[in-house]
Design an enzyme around this catalytic site. Structure first.
Site, PDB file in Angstrom:
ATOM      1  N   ARG A  75      -0.957 -40.288 -47.257  1.00 53.49           N
ATOM      2  CA  ARG A  75      -0.576 -38.944 -47.718  1.00 53.49           C
ATOM      3  C   ARG A  75      -1.741 -37.963 -47.539  1.00 53.49           C
ATOM      4  O   ARG A  75      -1.531 -36.808 -47.146  1.00 53.49           O
ATOM      5  CB  ARG A  75      -0.130 -39.009 -49.193  1.00 53.49           C
ATOM      6  CG  ARG A  75       0.466 -37.712 -49.688  1.00 53.49           C
ATOM      7  CD  ARG A  75       1.137 -37.869 -51.038  1.00 53.49           C
ATOM      8  NE  ARG A  75       0.186 -38.147 -52.108  1.00 53.49           N
ATOM      9  CZ  ARG A  75       0.534 -38.405 -53.371  1.00 53.49           C
ATOM     10  NH1 ARG A  75       1.806 -38.406 -53.719  1.00 53.49           N
ATOM     11  NH2 ARG A  75      -0.386 -38.646 -54.290  1.00 53.49           N
ATOM     12  N   LYS A 174      -0.811 -32.097 -50.698  1.00 51.51           N
ATOM     13  CA  LYS A 174      -1.613 -32.236 -51.917  1.00 51.51           C
ATOM     14  C   LYS A 174      -2.947 -31.533 -51.658  1.00 51.51           C
ATOM     15  O   LYS A 174      -3.924 -32.149 -51.222  1.00 51.51           O
ATOM     16  CB  LYS A 174      -1.792 -33.722 -52.266  1.00 51.51           C
ATOM     17  CG  LYS A 174      -2.193 -33.936 -53.712  1.00 51.51           C
ATOM     18  CD  LYS A 174      -1.917 -35.351 -54.156  1.00 51.51           C
ATOM     19  CE  LYS A 174      -2.544 -35.664 -55.500  1.00 51.51           C
ATOM     20  NZ  LYS A 174      -2.000 -34.917 -56.623  1.00 51.51           N
ATOM     21  N   GLU A 207       9.743 -30.237 -60.237  1.00 52.26           N
ATOM     22  CA  GLU A 207       8.879 -31.272 -60.814  1.00 52.26           C
ATOM     23  C   GLU A 207       8.050 -30.659 -61.929  1.00 52.26           C
ATOM     24  O   GLU A 207       8.232 -29.484 -62.259  1.00 52.26           O
ATOM     25  CB  GLU A 207       7.966 -31.858 -59.727  1.00 52.26           C
ATOM     26  CG  GLU A 207       7.055 -30.815 -59.085  1.00 52.26           C
ATOM     27  CD  GLU A 207       6.152 -31.383 -57.993  1.00 52.26           C
ATOM     28  OE1 GLU A 207       5.969 -32.608 -57.924  1.00 52.26           O
ATOM     29  OE2 GLU A 207       5.616 -30.561 -57.223  1.00 52.26           O
TER      30      GLU A 207
HETATM   31  N1  PMP Z   1       3.695 -33.865 -58.538  1.00 51.46           N
HETATM   32  C1  PMP Z   1       2.492 -33.257 -58.546  1.00 51.46           C
HETATM   33  C2  PMP Z   1       2.441 -31.775 -58.463  1.00 51.46           C
HETATM   34  C3  PMP Z   1       1.318 -34.019 -58.632  1.00 51.46           C
HETATM   35  O1  PMP Z   1       0.126 -33.423 -58.623  1.00 51.46           O
HETATM   36  C4  PMP Z   1       1.410 -35.423 -58.731  1.00 51.46           C
HETATM   37  C5  PMP Z   1       0.165 -36.269 -58.781  1.00 51.46           C
HETATM   38  N2  PMP Z   1      -0.602 -36.056 -59.912  1.00 51.46           N
HETATM   39  C6  PMP Z   1       2.689 -36.008 -58.756  1.00 51.46           C
HETATM   40  C7  PMP Z   1       3.805 -35.197 -58.638  1.00 51.46           C
HETATM   41  C8  PMP Z   1       2.852 -37.504 -58.859  1.00 51.46           C
HETATM   42  O2  PMP Z   1       2.436 -38.120 -57.672  1.00 51.46           O
HETATM   43  P1  PMP Z   1       1.854 -39.596 -57.640  1.00 51.46           P
HETATM   44  O3  PMP Z   1       2.894 -40.467 -58.221  1.00 51.46           O
HETATM   45  O4  PMP Z   1       1.611 -39.857 -56.197  1.00 51.46           O
HETATM   46  O5  PMP Z   1       0.605 -39.588 -58.466  1.00 51.46           O
END
Ligand code: PMP
Length: 314
Positions: A75, A174, A207
């Site tokens: 990622r 990200k 989210e």
């Molecule tokens: N959404 C956002 C905006 C995030 O920053 C994160 C990670 N902290 C997630 C979802 C969850 O992603 P992951 O399960 O890969 O940590």
């Protein structure tokens, strides 16, 4: 023997060890080697700082196993590719650097922050002026969320700030530009709740500020698709897999707040938070008002996976 079979010598050794850790400065991997925390500095001309121009990952290790390390690195490289940011190290070397940082700090249960910025340039935003990316890896003790979060569940609310439009700054990247999420977090705090739900410009649920969202309706487990404007969470992927293995009907669907208010269960997922139940949204009680059975079963299944799967620190 002084305490439960531990000899005085063993106790002294462990006390010495604890003191050693207390005084030993954290080691940070900076560009290509480990440095003490106090020497881990970057330039004020770094575009990561001046413009939020960079990418990052948050990774976790459980008892010496780094969970989904390959997926996190994939990622990171995908986000960097879209930003045309060259990561100054191939993936396999980066994997070794993560392990080295954990070992150097004697950490088995840790939170790892891997950051790549555009590097130093001039005061203009042109990335071509930045000749080399800056890379750093911080591994530290995991700051666990309060137990209450998991036992009682969260109270969350939708906030006025809408999620970044995917054609403006795609939430699938990200990046170091987290102001969209930070504004939402401030609004949640101002509203006196634990977390924010961001809607997109069409009013669809996306989210939370650092977690993905799921709801349970009977045997259905639903989460929004990436194109509504979410980060494709690695915990989200694992939970979708575990849901399917448990016989749930798992789907990515576009939905609104109403679907959350009327769901049997709602929970959030993320690397740091893992799986957290939600019991109240915009002051509406969700389901029974207590963490749901399916949420708790998925949490147990998730802990099983993190205790078995991962890249071993050796
Ligand atoms: N959404 C956002 C905006 C995030 O920053 C994160 C990670 N902290 C997630 C979802 C969850 O992603 P992951 O399960 O890969 O940590």
């Amino acid at each position: 023997m002084s305490r439960k079979g531990q000899s005085t010598q063993q106790l002294n050794n462990s006390t010495i060890q604890q003191h050693k850790w207390a005084y030993m400065s954290l080691k940070i991997f900076l560009n290509d080697h480990l440095v003490d925390k106090n020497d881990a500095t970057v330039s004020v001309f770094d575009h990561g700082l001046l413009y939020g121009d960079g990418v990052f990952e948050g990774i976790r290790s459980y008892d010496g196993l780094v969970f989904k390390l390959k997926e996190h690195l994939d990622r990171l490289f995908e986000s960097a590719h879209t930003l045309m940011l060259e990561i100054p190290m191939p993936k396999d070397a980066l994997e070794k650097a993560v392990i080295l940082t954990l070992k150097a700090n004697g950490l088995k249960d840790a939170y790892i922050r891997l950051v790549v910025t555009r590097g130093s340039g001039d005061l203009g935003l042109d990335p071509r002026k930045c000749k080399k990316a800056t890379l750093f890896i911080i591994a530290d003790k995991i700051a666990l969320y309060p137990r209450d979060y998991y036992e009682k569940g969260l109270k969350i609310a939708t906030v006025p700030t809408v999620r970044n439009h995917p054609e403006a700054l795609n939430p699938q990247l990200k990046t170091l530009n987290y102001l969209n999420n930070i504004l939402a977090k401030i609004e949640a705090t101002n509203a006196g709740v634990d977390e924010a739900i961001l809607l997109n410009a069409q009013g669809h649920v996306t989210e939370c500020t650092g977690e993905n969202i799921f709801y349970v309706d009977g045997k259905k487990l639903v989460t929004p698709p990436p194109y509504v404007g979410i980060l494709k969470g690695i915990t989200r992927d694992t939970v979708m897999r575990l849901g399917a293995e448990a016989g749930l009907d798992v789907s990515e669907e576009v939905f609104t707040r109403h679907d959350l208010y009327t769901a049997d269960e709602v929970f959030l997922t993320g690397t740091a938070a893992e799986i957290v139940p939600v019991v109240r949204i915009d002051n509406r009680m969700i389901g029974s008002g207590k963490p749901g059975k399916i949420t708790l079963a998925l949490t147990r299944a998730f802990h099983k996976v993190t205790s078995k799967e991962g890249v071993r620190i050796r």
